[in-house]
Structures are given as C-alpha cells and as structure tokens.
Scaffold this motif. Structure first.
Motif, short mmCIF file in Angstrom:
data_model
loop_
_atom_site.label_atom_id
_atom_site.label_comp_id
_atom_site.label_asym_id
_atom_site.label_seq_id
_atom_site.Cartn_x
_atom_site.Cartn_y
_atom_site.Cartn_z
N VAL A 175 1.51 8.74 -1.39
CA VAL A 175 0.60 7.83 -0.70
C VAL A 175 -0.56 7.85 -1.84
N ALA A 176 -0.73 9.02 -2.76
CA ALA A 176 -1.88 9.10 -3.82
C ALA A 176 -1.50 8.19 -4.88
N MET A 177 -0.01 8.38 -5.31
CA MET A 177 0.65 7.42 -6.42
C MET A 177 0.15 5.94 -5.88
N LEU A 178 0.64 5.71 -5.14
CA LEU A 178 0.56 4.21 -4.52
C LEU A 178 -1.00 3.62 -4.54
N SER A 179 -1.76 4.45 -4.00
CA SER A 179 -3.20 4.16 -4.01
C SER A 179 -3.85 4.03 -5.29
N GLY B 151 -0.15 2.86 4.85
CA GLY B 151 -0.61 1.71 4.37
C GLY B 151 -1.94 1.38 4.44
N VAL B 152 -2.68 1.75 5.69
CA VAL B 152 -4.04 1.76 5.77
C VAL B 152 -4.71 2.71 4.85
N ILE B 153 -4.31 3.95 4.72
CA ILE B 153 -4.88 4.84 3.70
C ILE B 153 -5.13 4.26 2.32
N VAL B 154 -3.97 3.67 1.75
CA VAL B 154 -3.84 3.05 0.51
C VAL B 154 -4.84 2.12 0.43
N LEU C 193 3.95 -2.04 0.84
CA LEU C 193 5.11 -1.02 0.53
C LEU C 193 4.83 0.42 1.27
N ALA C 194 3.63 0.85 0.98
CA ALA C 194 3.39 2.18 1.58
C ALA C 194 3.59 1.99 3.03
N GLY C 195 2.98 0.88 3.94
CA GLY C 195 3.25 0.80 5.25
C GLY C 195 4.53 0.37 5.53
#
Length: 207
Positions: A21-25, A66-69, A56-58
């Motif tokens: 998640v951190a990487m995608l963010s 996904g929402v966190i990103v 992609l995250a979601g």
C-alpha cells in the motif's frame, strides 16, 4: 502448534500488505503530479491517471486499501504544496470522488472476481465518480474557486473562451466537466483492466 505457525504468516501478510500500500501510494503520488492540460477544457482542469494505482490497490487488496492510497496521495500533496488560497479544496474533491470511484468498483469486483465483473465494476465506479462530481463542484468546490480566482465571472469567462454560448457555471459543469470526468474514469478503468492481470501476482505476493 497450529496457532504458533499461523501467527507469523498472518503477521507477514499484514506487513507485506502495508508495504505494498505504501509503495502504491508513492507511485500514485508521483503520477498525480504528472497531470497535464487537455484540449477544450479551461487551463485549471487537468488530467491525471493516479486512480489507476488506487484501483490496482482496491482490486488486489480490497476496497479499504484502494481508499487509503487515495488518501495518502492527497495528504502528501497537501503537505508539499500547502493549503493555498483554495484551502486544499482541489485535493479534498479529488479524494472524495476518487475514493467513491475506487470503493464502488472494488466492492463490486470482490463479490465475483472475473474479468467481466471487473469491467462492470469499473463502469459503475466511473458513473458514481462522474455523478457525484457535479453537486460537489457546483455547491462546494467552485464557490471556493470564485473567492480565490476573482469571482464567478472570471471562472465563467474561461469556459466562454472555449464556448461563447455558455451562460452560467451549472451549464459549464454539465457541458465540460461531466464529460471530462466520465472520460477520465473510463481511461483509468481501461488501463486498470489491461494491466491488472499481469500485475496481480506481484501485488498479491504470489510467485
């Protein structure tokens, strides 16, 4: 023994998910900065494809991921750029609409993880993304823009330079912003559908 063996696996999964998640963010934040103007739209409206990363995250880790990103992407930009004269309303608008898009699409996709349902979920997510943008823009975002950028006439004038027959902000939003938001959603959806399957093993940590 079973409990002891299970705990490390759960912990590893949680840690890996947080890292992903951190990487995608971080990737979404970079893409968010790579926005660009589009023809036939006022200069302050720009296109970015950061919602591809949120989708992609979601799809891979669930709607909340996904929402966190979406949230981290906007918080980082607010920290870097500051609130400015618009009090960060652009970022707030982007978070709310993007989160609604990603949440809707991800929830539907996770009910049945097939390519057909991925397409359906993205279409419905795009419609939600588009529809909620109109009242948010009209009642919240643009009134703040009016105060920040010289009044309603100044903003309306930007639209009238493109189409002189536009008489008010509501019609401008319907003629310009709604189709733009829909197209933006469709582009992000198409890119996500095309790249999700090859990236899925990496995002989910499968060899």
């Amino acid at each position: 023994m079973t409990s002891d063996n299970t705990m490390p696996r759960n912990k590893t999964f949680t840690t890996r998910k947080m890292v992903t998640v951190a990487m995608l963010s971080a990737i979404a934040t970079v893409i968010y900065y790579l926005d660009f103007p589009v023809p036939l739209m006022p200069g302050f409206i720009k296109l970015d494809l950061s919602n591809v990363i949120s989708l992609l995250a979601g799809f891979s880790m669930g709607p909340i991921a996904g929402v966190i990103v979406c949230l981290i992407k906007n918080v980082i930009q607010l920290i870097i750029k500051g609130l400015g004269t618009t009090m960060g309303i652009g970022n707030i608008f982007d978070f709310v609409t993007s989160a609604a898009f990603v949440l809707t699409a991800s929830v539907i996709y996770h009910k049945k993880k097939t390519r057909k349902n991925a397409i359906i979920s993205c279409i419905i997510g795009t419609l939600v993304f588009t529809v909620i943008s109109l009242p948010l823009n009209y009642f919240i975002v643009y009134p703040i823009y009016f105060k920040a950028f010289g009044g309603e006439a100044a903003i309306l004038g930007m639209y009238q330079q493109i189409m002189g027959s536009v008489k008010n902000i509501f019609s401008a939003l319907c003629i310009f912003n709604l189709p733009f938001t829909f197209v933006k959603g469709i582009i992000c959806a198409l890119v996500t559908i095309l790249i999700y399957k090859p990236l899925s093993p990496i995002l989910k940590g499968k060899d």
